[in-house]
Design an enzyme around this catalytic site. Structure first.
Site, mmCIF file in Angstrom:
data_model
loop_
_atom_site.group_PDB
_atom_site.id
_atom_site.type_symbol
_atom_site.label_atom_id
_atom_site.label_comp_id
_atom_site.label_asym_id
_atom_site.label_seq_id
_atom_site.Cartn_x
_atom_site.Cartn_y
_atom_site.Cartn_z
ATOM 1 N N HIS A 24 0.822 -1.199 0.000
ATOM 2 C CA HIS A 24 0.000 0.000 0.000
ATOM 3 C C HIS A 24 0.862 1.258 0.000
ATOM 4 O O HIS A 24 0.630 2.203 -0.747
ATOM 5 C CB HIS A 24 -0.902 -0.041 1.229
ATOM 6 C CG HIS A 24 -1.797 1.142 1.346
ATOM 7 N ND1 HIS A 24 -2.932 1.272 0.599
ATOM 8 C CD2 HIS A 24 -1.695 2.267 2.088
ATOM 9 C CE1 HIS A 24 -3.513 2.419 0.888
ATOM 10 N NE2 HIS A 24 -2.784 3.048 1.788
ATOM 11 N N GLU A 60 -1.315 -5.369 -3.762
ATOM 12 C CA GLU A 60 -2.082 -4.949 -2.593
ATOM 13 C C GLU A 60 -3.467 -5.601 -2.638
ATOM 14 O O GLU A 60 -3.955 -6.125 -1.641
ATOM 15 C CB GLU A 60 -2.203 -3.425 -2.597
ATOM 16 C CG GLU A 60 -3.029 -2.883 -1.447
ATOM 17 C CD GLU A 60 -3.377 -1.412 -1.621
ATOM 18 O OE1 GLU A 60 -2.843 -0.777 -2.549
ATOM 19 O OE2 GLU A 60 -4.186 -0.911 -0.834
ATOM 20 N N ASN A 80 26.575 -22.327 -0.559
ATOM 21 C CA ASN A 80 27.272 -23.602 -0.552
ATOM 22 C C ASN A 80 26.517 -24.632 0.266
ATOM 23 O O ASN A 80 26.414 -25.799 -0.116
ATOM 24 C CB ASN A 80 28.678 -23.442 0.034
ATOM 25 C CG ASN A 80 29.634 -22.878 -0.995
ATOM 26 O OD1 ASN A 80 29.380 -22.984 -2.182
ATOM 27 N ND2 ASN A 80 30.709 -22.266 -0.533
#
Lengths: 121, 898
Positions: free
Chosen positions: B271, B293, B622
């Site tokens: 918003h 929104e 990793n």
């Protein structure tokens, strides 16, 4: 009559814009709050003549804040700052006692008009 | 011009440097940043106007991470910045009239590197709508500015014309069937002008034909010259903050789909972004955030379910927002990216949500609380009015506006009988610019006019008195008021608000530097007090001084701590972005991973936070990519099917430890041994003697990777090299623990702050040097008879291992530091055993003085980065001690030695 105004909005960007508009037109911004809860506290502290209140905010939304403030000060003058699509919430806020509203994106003269009218000058 | 600097690699030593440092003393102002040991390159080139391709003069050009490396461009736009560390650097170029530009460049290790920076001039922008006289949008209208820039309106009547030159220009708006509009508009630099154009229809109303002259419409300037640049900084900062929150919250939402607080918070973020970007005139960002929104609104009302694919789409939307934001930051304007693909995707979810709605539970809000239009007995001495309210042309939310007018009347005891159009139409905005209210009141006409006019955006009020009414009883409505009081928000205990101010980090750095000076002065005071011991008659004063000095010391310590605390930021600042990243990597590699973050509230100096971000990214990648096994593999091994990666931080004495742990397959030491052998990093014989733990250290070698399949996320082994390099740069350490089949844990140990470290003071060639304790393993007094010649260089045995002995003095002068066979060696070698840069060595010094806490001072921009030294400190007696950068010294020596 120049007015003492408190700006309530969780977006610093919006606060900055509103403040610019208001200060340029001779109003004094006495407080800024970034949520409803803060607004209620700062309203007590600074007793502004008018509050601009955003609707969607964390902690406490603008409508609850209007209710809280109006409970303590039934004369409190509050203008809602709404975004498109928040019609229902603006209506809630008006029922809670907000005096007027402006719609984002803000047009400076609209904001000033609303403030003037609500302050009765 | 300053070619004497070119390639002049400085290895300084001894008295000359000390003198320079003392001279430099009053200029210390930089944060104690440790220099990188990369080659220095002279940067040259020009700054040009992206449109005219001509040089821009007076532009400031700064190497972001080395602010002292800067220049102003000459009249032809050329610049010269000497001695910039090679590698990736970011140039920040700014000058009035142009959009500030940050440009990343990769500087190779060459003497001179040329670079051209293009600046975009500030341009104006015009946007707005075209409507017809009835307030309906006109699509397909052509807007022309200055006879050359054109745009066509969309279905909603909107248009955007960006990158316009600055000035006042003719503007025309044309559309078949309408009278063309022609006018003027002013375009201001870096600003946006918003207009609304109303076109008059070509077909005049019946009966008006005789007038002959057609009305040509009008243009209303809604926003004039809104200076974007003034707001763009705050805008970006805030949007960035929200994007970060969004990433974090969306990932969490996937795990906790029923967490309403999360949904609210995500909704608010979209918003706010929507509101800010619409104010900035960024249509695409607005549209995108608006859609998301709406989706969240659906989630809130439970008509849209939270699924991984929903979160995926939302995250992609957030990515796009981020991209657009980055472009705004660099170019000052919204990029012309295609958002259709993602918006289509979002709309699919929205549509599904709407279909899912069983009954329209959201009944019209106005109706809900609207007082019923029942036949009330008309009150006392009243008149019936017909009130016609005209709203301004620009009025938005006309429905609510009309409600506000009605509400205002009712509040003031005016009874609203009916409206035209009816309430339902008013509410859904099915009316033009005006509406009518029939109302009854005892108040005079003027009062009612004032009431209506006190509402904003009311342009005009017309009131007609319908008829006089007989006196009747008044029915007061109290229900409404009661309701307001009872529904007043729940009272929560007001938390005391934290009062904060934003402080520039440079100020804190300056404060810390000043405290550093105080520490030094206090040490000198202590030194002087010691000397007073010789004067017995002054013993009373000496005691007084000594007490005061102790007190000052305590206060300085507290002061130091407070400033340190002010510089500290919670690790959450860095950690928060990881859940999203880990999720994405896991999804991409088809693995299931639970990512747990602990201790994110642990605080660390902000400059350290920056340094650890990259290493952590590598380690986490990793862990997911190489550590965690596939689901099938895990099940086959009797492990839980979902892998677990833990990122945990905690404080341990004066350091912070960050742990990255996975429960995957662990490091394969056999593979590492093979690879080390193949790369020639160690001989078969050496490898056989090495423990698994020592073997693991090989992964920190540049280019070392046990994974033959290189993925796009990790692999290549580059990561581990960076991890160690970054850690060493900030006096930190990395440790690995790994067990085959059970998992791997990396421990990163970091000092709490960069500014103060514990160091070992040693004497070399008459000068005092500080060796950071983090690098020191042990201090040894090695007797000559315990030394051995191995490969013609002098070594000693240290914990059963061969330790090469190096003269610190020669290391600092970048000479060969080994003792060669046949050389005279001293009876006793004072040796500091250090372990850094993947190597262990014995540094031979003249004398060992002791251990002390030292305040790191940068060597100052005048000297710049000196290889082998990471800074200086001032000792209690005022002498300067240079801080030895052990990793870079060893690194260089072994490179030279092969």
């Amino acid at each position: 009559m120049p007015g003492r105004i408190m700006i309530v909005d969780d977006a610093a960007f919006m606060r900055m814009m509103l403040k610019d508009i208001l200060v340029k037109n001779g109003y004094e911004v006495v407080a800024e709050a970034s949520n409803g809860k803060e607004a209620v506290l700062k309203y007590d502290e600074t007793k502004p003549d008018l509050v601009t209140m955003d609707i969607t905010m964390p902690e406490m939304d603008g409508i609850s804040a209007v209710k809280e403030i109006r409970k303590k000060d039934p004369q409190a003058r509050i203008i809602m700052c709404s975004a498109m699509g928040q019609q229902a919430m603006v209506v809630d806020a008006i029922q809670a006692g907000a005096r007027d509203f402006v719609v984002k994106p803000f047009k400076p003269d609209r904001v000033v008009e609303a403030v003037k009218k609500v302050l009765g000058n | 011009m300053s070619s004497f600097l070119r390639g002049a690699k400085t290895y300084l030593l001894g008295a000359a440097v000390i003198a320079l440092v003392l001279l430099e003393g009053c200029f210390f102002r930089n944060s104690p940043r440790l220099p990188v040991t990369s080659a220095l390159v002279d940067l040259t080139g020009e700054v040009i106007d992206a449109q005219t391709r001509k040089g821009v003069s007076g532009a400031q050009i700064v190497v972001r991470d080395y602010p002292s490396r800067a220049d102003l461009t000459a009249s032809d736009g050329s610049f010269f910045i000497p001695r910039v560390p090679a590698g990736r650097q970011v140039l920040v170029v700014s000058v009035t009239g142009y959009v500030t530009r940050s440009q990343a460049i990769d500087i190779p290790e060459v003497p001179v590197f040329r670079v051209t920076v293009e600046l975009s001039p500030f341009l104006g922008k015009i946007t707005g709508f075209v409507w017809d006289a009835e307030g309906k949008p006109v699509a397909g209208a052509t807007i022309t500015v200055d006879g050359q820039y054109t745009a066509v309106t969309q279905a909603d009547g909107s248009f955007v014309l960006a990158s316009l030159p600055v000035g006042t220009f003719a503007i025309t708006v044309e559309k078949e069937g309408f009278v063309p509009y022609a006018g003027e508009v002013e375009i201001q630099a870096a600003s946006i002008t918003v207009v609304k154009v109303v076109l008059e229809s070509q077909h005049l109303k019946k009966g008006n034909d005789k007038i002959g002259k057609k009305k040509s419409g009008r243009m209303i300037i809604l926003v004039e010259g809104f200076d974007l640049n003034r707001y763009v900084g705050v805008f970006l900062e805030e949007v960035e903050e929200h994007i970060e929150n969004l990433e974090e919250n969306l990932v969490q939402l996937e795990r906790e789909p029923d967490n309403q607080d999360l949904v609210q918070s995500i909704f608010r973020s979209f918003h706010t972004i929507k509101g800010s970007s619409s104010s900035m005139g960024f249509q695409r960002m607005m549209e995108l955030s608006h859609l998301m929104e709406n989706l969240l609104d659906g989630v809130r009302s439970k008509s849209i379910a939270v699924t991984p694919s929903l979160v995926d789409v939302l995250l992609r939307g957030v990515d796009l927002l981020k991209n657009m934001k980055d472009t705004v930051a660099l170019e000052g304007k919204e990029p012309e990216v295609d958002i259709q693909h993602i918006t289509e995707n979002l709309k699919v979810f929205l549509k599904r949500g709407e279909e899912a709605k069983v009954a329209p539970e959201t009944t019209a809000p106005i109706e809900r609380k609207e007082p019923e239009e029942k036949e009330v007995i008309a009150p006392a001495s009243r008149k019936e009015y017909l009130i016609r309210v005209y709203l301004t042309l620009e009025c938005s939310m006309k429905g609510v506006r009309s409600y506000l007018v009605i509400n205002r009347l009712q509040e003031n005891k005016v009874e609203v009988i009916s409206t035209n159009p009816p309430l339902a139409d008013l509410e859904s905005e099915r009316f033009g610019q005006s509406f009518e209210i029939v109302a009854k009141a005892t108040l005079p006409e003027e009062e009612i006019r004032k009431m209506v006019e006190s509402v904003a955006e009311v342009e005009k009020v017309e009131i007609e008195v319908q008829e006089e009414l007989p006196e009747e009883k008044v029915e007061v409505k109290e229900e409404e008021e009661k309701e307001i009081v009872s529904t007043a928000g729940q009272k929560k205990a007001a938390k005391s608000l934290k009062k904060t101010v934003r402080v520039d980090v440079e100020r804190l750095d300056a404060l810390l530097n000043l405290v550093g000076e105080l520490v030094i002065d206090r040490a000198r005071l202590g030194d002087t007090i010691q000397r007073l011991r010789d004067f017995k008659e002054l013993s009373h004063f000496r005691d007084l001084l000594s007490d005061t000095n102790t007190h000052i010391g305590r206060i300085i310590n507290e002061l130091q701590m407070e400033i340190m605390k002010a510089r500290m930021l919670p690790l959450a600042e860095v950690f928060n972005r990881f859940p999203r990243m880990v999720r994405d990597i896991a999804r991409n590699s088809g693995k299931e991973v639970d990512f747990v973050v602990q201790g994110e509230e642990t605080e660390l100096d902000r400059s350290l936070l920056e340094e650890i971000t990259d290493p952590l990214i590598h380690l986490l990648r990793n862990a997911v990519d190489h550590g965690i096994e596939s689901r099938e593999e895990r099940i086959a091994q009797g492990k839980p099917p979902r892998g677990r990666v833990l990122l945990k931080a905690y404080q341990e004495e004066n350091s912070v430890v960050i742990m990255v742990q996975d429960d995957g397959r662990g490091l394969d030491t056999g593979k590492i041994r093979n690879k080390a052998l193949r790369l020639g990093l160690a001989s078969q014989e050496e490898l056989e003697k090495m423990s698994d733990r020592e073997v693991m250290e090989f992964i920190f070698y540049p280019g070392f990777s046990t994974n033959d399949q290189v993925t796009d996320v990790s692999g290549r082994g580059v990561g581990m090299d960076i991890v160690r390099r970054n850690m060493e740069r900030v006096n930190g350490q990395v440790r690995i623990e790994s067990e085959a089949g059970k998992g791997t844990t990396f421990y990163l140990r970091l000092p709490l702050t960069l500014a103060i470290i514990r160091a070992l003071l040693v004497q070399v060639d008459g000068g005092i040097y500080s060796i950071p304790l983090a690098d020191v393993v042990e201090i040894e007094k090695v007797k000559r008879e315990n030394t051995y010649w191995v490969n013609k260089t002098l070594t000693a045995l240290f914990r059963g291992k061969v330790l090469t002995l190096l003269r610190l003095k020669d290391l600092l002068q970048s000479k060969k530091a080994e003792y060669f066979e046949g050389e005279e060696t001293p009876e006793v070698l004072y040796t500091v055993v250090v372990n850094a840069a993947r190597a262990m060595a014995g540094l031979v010094v003249d004398e060992i003085i002791g251990e002390q806490e030292i305040v790191i001072k940068s060597l100052g921009s005048y000297i710049g980065d000196v290889r082998g030294l990471s800074g200086a400190t001032i000792l209690g007696d005022g002498r300067v001690s240079l801080i030895v950068d052990v990793p870079s010294l060893l690194w260089k020596n072994f490179q030279m030695g092969g």
